[in-house]
Design a protein around this motif. Structure first.
Motif, PDB file in Angstrom:
ATOM      1  N   ASN A   1      18.284 -76.215 -24.863  1.00 58.05           N
ATOM      2  CA  ASN A   1      19.452 -75.336 -24.724  1.00 58.05           C
ATOM      3  C   ASN A   1      19.022 -73.914 -24.386  1.00 58.05           C
TER       4      ASN A   1
ATOM      5  N   GLN B   1      19.930 -83.878 -20.732  1.00 61.03           N
ATOM      6  CA  GLN B   1      20.875 -83.133 -21.562  1.00 61.03           C
ATOM      7  C   GLN B   1      21.772 -84.082 -22.349  1.00 61.03           C
TER       8      GLN B   1
ATOM      9  N   TYR C   1      23.566 -75.372 -19.605  1.00 59.46           N
ATOM     10  CA  TYR C   1      24.410 -75.792 -20.726  1.00 59.46           C
ATOM     11  C   TYR C   1      25.662 -74.923 -20.833  1.00 59.46           C
TER      12      TYR C   1
ATOM     13  N   PHE D   1      26.467 -82.733 -17.123  1.00 57.34           N
ATOM     14  CA  PHE D   1      25.130 -82.568 -17.678  1.00 57.34           C
ATOM     15  C   PHE D   1      24.206 -83.622 -17.086  1.00 57.34           C
TER      16      PHE D   1
END
Length: 166
Positions: A51, A128, A58, A124
């Motif tokens: 992240n 992710q 993100y 994503f």
């Protein structure tokens, strides 16, 4: 003819379950606790690091309360402190603080669901999504651990204390 209970017989089924625990089951419970907490910790390190490093990939919602990557590190440190404190409370047999702190630590993984309120899973990449799901699963495991601590340790200790007092 007396109907008095023998002195060694527990007065509740909760206390009976605790007293009937074998050393092997206590070791198994301790091992499971360690595995759950260690897994949640490792998953959170990898997910929160990803992240932070790939913040722009993100942070898909401009209205997100997380506007700076440093907040990810601050959040991870705070959640991890709850987890460590919960583990220390568990080791000291302080069951209710262990329950509360472990439950707070579970938010570290559960909060990952917020990613999917910012964007659909298709926004994503595979890594992710894997990290998001793994973190949520770890959070659910930690919630389960907190519930186990509550029902098998904290409530049992309360019943045993009440039995001993009266």
């Amino acid at each position: 003819m007396s109907h008095a209970r023998p002195a060694t017989r527990p007065r509740s089924h909760l206390a009976a379950g605790a007293q009937g625990s074998t050393e092997g089951s206590a070791r198994t419970a301790g091992w499971v606790l360690h595995v759950i907490l260690l897994t949640a910790f490792v998953v959170s390190v990898v997910h929160y690091a990803d992240n932070y490093v790939r913040f722009d990939r993100y942070a898909l919602n401009p209205d997100s309360p997380i506007q700076e990557p440093i907040l990810i590190i601050v959040g991870w440190l705070l959640f991890t402190a709850f987890g460590v404190a919960g583990y220390v409370a568990y080791r000291r047999r302080r069951w209710w603080p262990a329950v509360a702190l472990t439950a707070l630590y579970s938010v570290s993984g559960l909060v990952s669901l917020v990613h999917y309120t910012d964007a659909a899973p298709s926004a994503f990449d595979g890594a992710q999504n894997t990290l998001i799901v793994a973190d949520v699963v770890a959070g659910v495991g930690v919630v389960g651990l907190a519930l186990w601590l509550m029902f098998r340790r904290a409530l049992v200790a309360d019943v045993e204390a009440a039995d001993a007092a009266g």
